[in-house]
Design a protein around this motif. Structure first.
Motif, PDB file in Angstrom:
ATOM      1  N   CYS A  60      10.609   5.470  -1.772  1.00 35.68           N
ATOM      2  CA  CYS A  60       9.272   6.028  -1.676  1.00 35.68           C
ATOM      3  C   CYS A  60       8.466   5.273  -0.627  1.00 35.68           C
ATOM      4  O   CYS A  60       8.981   4.377   0.043  1.00 35.68           O
ATOM      5  CB  CYS A  60       8.568   5.976  -3.035  1.00 35.68           C
ATOM      6  N   TYR A  61       7.220   5.666  -0.506  1.00 37.22           N
ATOM      7  CA  TYR A  61       6.280   5.030   0.413  1.00 37.22           C
ATOM      8  C   TYR A  61       5.019   4.656  -0.345  1.00 37.22           C
ATOM      9  O   TYR A  61       4.639   5.337  -1.305  1.00 37.22           O
ATOM     10  CB  TYR A  61       5.888   5.989   1.544  1.00 37.22           C
ATOM     11  N   PHE A  62       4.360   3.606   0.126  1.00 32.97           N
ATOM     12  CA  PHE A  62       3.055   3.178  -0.399  1.00 32.97           C
ATOM     13  C   PHE A  62       2.148   2.841   0.776  1.00 32.97           C
ATOM     14  O   PHE A  62       2.620   2.502   1.866  1.00 32.97           O
ATOM     15  CB  PHE A  62       3.189   1.904  -1.255  1.00 32.97           C
ATOM     16  N   LEU A  63       0.857   2.863   0.518  1.00 33.64           N
ATOM     17  CA  LEU A  63      -0.085   2.301   1.471  1.00 33.64           C
ATOM     18  C   LEU A  63      -0.029   0.786   1.357  1.00 33.64           C
ATOM     19  O   LEU A  63       0.126   0.257   0.255  1.00 33.64           O
ATOM     20  CB  LEU A  63      -1.508   2.770   1.146  1.00 33.64           C
ATOM     21  N   PRO A  64      -0.169   0.069   2.459  1.00 33.94           N
ATOM     22  CA  PRO A  64      -0.230  -1.393   2.348  1.00 33.94           C
ATOM     23  C   PRO A  64      -1.521  -1.833   1.663  1.00 33.94           C
ATOM     24  O   PRO A  64      -2.550  -1.153   1.757  1.00 33.94           O
ATOM     25  CB  PRO A  64      -0.187  -1.868   3.804  1.00 33.94           C
ATOM     26  N   GLU A 100       0.960  14.669  10.104  1.00 36.97           N
ATOM     27  CA  GLU A 100       1.401  15.989   9.617  1.00 36.97           C
ATOM     28  C   GLU A 100       2.686  15.918   8.800  1.00 36.97           C
ATOM     29  O   GLU A 100       3.023  16.854   8.077  1.00 36.97           O
ATOM     30  CB  GLU A 100       1.536  16.999  10.764  1.00 36.97           C
ATOM     31  N   LYS A 101       3.415  14.790   8.857  1.00 39.16           N
ATOM     32  CA  LYS A 101       4.652  14.637   8.076  1.00 39.16           C
ATOM     33  C   LYS A 101       4.406  14.036   6.683  1.00 39.16           C
ATOM     34  O   LYS A 101       5.290  14.047   5.837  1.00 39.16           O
ATOM     35  CB  LYS A 101       5.661  13.791   8.836  1.00 39.16           C
ATOM     36  N   VAL A 102       3.211  13.521   6.451  1.00 37.75           N
ATOM     37  CA  VAL A 102       2.912  12.840   5.185  1.00 37.75           C
ATOM     38  C   VAL A 102       3.086  13.743   3.967  1.00 37.75           C
ATOM     39  O   VAL A 102       3.636  13.297   2.949  1.00 37.75           O
ATOM     40  CB  VAL A 102       1.502  12.198   5.235  1.00 37.75           C
ATOM     41  N   PRO A 103       2.678  15.038   3.993  1.00 35.91           N
ATOM     42  CA  PRO A 103       2.852  15.861   2.785  1.00 35.91           C
ATOM     43  C   PRO A 103       4.296  16.000   2.313  1.00 35.91           C
ATOM     44  O   PRO A 103       4.551  16.232   1.135  1.00 35.91           O
ATOM     45  CB  PRO A 103       2.273  17.220   3.187  1.00 35.91           C
ATOM     46  N   GLY A 104       5.269  15.835   3.205  1.00 39.67           N
ATOM     47  CA  GLY A 104       6.675  15.959   2.832  1.00 39.67           C
ATOM     48  C   GLY A 104       7.320  14.670   2.354  1.00 39.67           C
ATOM     49  O   GLY A 104       8.494  14.659   2.006  1.00 39.67           O
ATOM     50  N   LEU A 105       6.564  13.586   2.318  1.00 42.60           N
ATOM     51  CA  LEU A 105       7.107  12.288   1.912  1.00 42.60           C
ATOM     52  C   LEU A 105       6.953  12.057   0.417  1.00 42.60           C
ATOM     53  O   LEU A 105       6.072  12.626  -0.224  1.00 42.60           O
ATOM     54  CB  LEU A 105       6.369  11.156   2.630  1.00 42.60           C
ATOM     55  N   ASN A 106       7.771  11.164  -0.103  1.00 41.07           N
ATOM     56  CA  ASN A 106       7.591  10.706  -1.475  1.00 41.07           C
ATOM     57  C   ASN A 106       6.620   9.524  -1.430  1.00 41.07           C
ATOM     58  O   ASN A 106       6.991   8.378  -1.637  1.00 41.07           O
ATOM     59  CB  ASN A 106       8.922  10.302  -2.103  1.00 41.07           C
ATOM     60  N   GLN A 162       1.305  10.565  -5.317  1.00 43.41           N
ATOM     61  CA  GLN A 162       1.480  11.793  -4.550  1.00 43.41           C
ATOM     62  C   GLN A 162       0.159  12.505  -4.258  1.00 43.41           C
ATOM     63  O   GLN A 162       0.063  13.224  -3.265  1.00 43.41           O
ATOM     64  CB  GLN A 162       2.457  12.718  -5.269  1.00 43.41           C
ATOM     65  N   THR A 163      -0.838  12.288  -5.071  1.00 41.77           N
ATOM     66  CA  THR A 163      -2.145  12.910  -4.868  1.00 41.77           C
ATOM     67  C   THR A 163      -2.757  12.508  -3.529  1.00 41.77           C
ATOM     68  O   THR A 163      -3.613  13.216  -3.001  1.00 41.77           O
ATOM     69  CB  THR A 163      -3.096  12.525  -6.025  1.00 41.77           C
ATOM     70  N   LEU A 164      -2.341  11.400  -2.944  1.00 35.52           N
ATOM     71  CA  LEU A 164      -2.894  10.940  -1.669  1.00 35.52           C
ATOM     72  C   LEU A 164      -2.286  11.637  -0.454  1.00 35.52           C
ATOM     73  O   LEU A 164      -2.828  11.545   0.644  1.00 35.52           O
ATOM     74  CB  LEU A 164      -2.706   9.428  -1.515  1.00 35.52           C
ATOM     75  N   ARG A 165      -1.176  12.335  -0.628  1.00 30.25           N
ATOM     76  CA  ARG A 165      -0.494  12.932   0.527  1.00 30.25           C
ATOM     77  C   ARG A 165      -1.396  13.888   1.295  1.00 30.25           C
ATOM     78  O   ARG A 165      -1.513  13.791   2.520  1.00 30.25           O
ATOM     79  CB  ARG A 165       0.791  13.635   0.095  1.00 30.25           C
ATOM     80  N   GLY A 166      -2.039  14.814   0.605  1.00 31.38           N
ATOM     81  CA  GLY A 166      -2.912  15.784   1.266  1.00 31.38           C
ATOM     82  C   GLY A 166      -4.106  15.140   1.950  1.00 31.38           C
ATOM     83  O   GLY A 166      -4.350  15.396   3.138  1.00 31.38           O
ATOM     84  N   PRO A 167      -4.873  14.305   1.236  1.00 34.25           N
ATOM     85  CA  PRO A 167      -6.020  13.670   1.889  1.00 34.25           C
ATOM     86  C   PRO A 167      -5.642  12.813   3.100  1.00 34.25           C
ATOM     87  O   PRO A 167      -6.368  12.797   4.096  1.00 34.25           O
ATOM     88  CB  PRO A 167      -6.623  12.811   0.776  1.00 34.25           C
ATOM     89  N   ILE A 168      -4.495  12.136   3.062  1.00 33.47           N
ATOM     90  CA  ILE A 168      -4.087  11.334   4.223  1.00 33.47           C
ATOM     91  C   ILE A 168      -3.738  12.251   5.388  1.00 33.47           C
ATOM     92  O   ILE A 168      -4.174  12.026   6.521  1.00 33.47           O
ATOM     93  CB  ILE A 168      -2.919  10.390   3.868  1.00 33.47           C
TER      94      ILE A 168
END
Length: 156
Positions: free
Chosen positions: A35-39, A123-129, A133-139
């Motif tokens: 997965c991915y996280f924000l630092p 534009e690739k963020v919505p497809g990431l884990n 997950q709620t942050l994908r759209g706003p980012i």
């Protein structure tokens, strides 16, 4: 008789570091998934949240950043999401600008789950884990400008 659960609230600061239409994310292996996280990370007593985000991003990525503004405030209350009842976190998520060369990455104090760092096109963020997950759209929406600051609520 069962002992009452004593919850402690842990404050943290996370960073949305943007550069050339990309956001800096931590790759991680957490709870059996890639997965991915924000630092970012936990606030120390007596430390301002802006100082927290600067310190944590530097420790985890090697970048010096300037927090430009608060984007979102997020809570996580473990008992509401199948987690530990004493787990309660409040995260201030800041829009940050890198001060030094953003392609030279590597912190001295990476999180245990961290497996790498990656600049990802917005534009690739919505497809990431990306977790939560709620942050994908706003980012991803940051490609169209920074939205007003908002409270995201209790999200997993």
């Amino acid at each position: 008789m069962t002992e009452p659960v004593i919850a402690t609230v842990r404050n943290a600061a996370k960073a949305v570091v943007l550069h050339d239409g990309r956001v800096l994310l931590q790759r991680a292996r957490w709870d059996g998934q890639d997965c991915y996280f924000l630092p970012g990370g936990g606030q120390h007593p007596g430390e301002a949240l802006g100082a927290t985000v600067r310190r944590e991003v530097h420790e985890e990525t090697g970048l010096d950043v300037t927090p430009e503004r608060l984007l979102w405030l997020r809570e996580y209350i473990g008992a509401h999401h199948g987690g530990a009842p004493e787990d309660h976190r409040v995260e201030a998520i800041f829009l940050c600008r890198p001060e030094n060369v953003p392609d030279q990455l590597g912190g001295q104090d990476e999180d245990d789950a961290q497996t790498g760092l990656e600049w990802v096109e917005l534009e690739k963020v919505p497809g990431l884990n990306l977790l939560p997950q709620t942050l994908r759209g706003p980012i991803a929406d940051l490609a169209h400008g920074a939205p007003p600051t908002r409270y995201l609520g209790d999200i997993a």
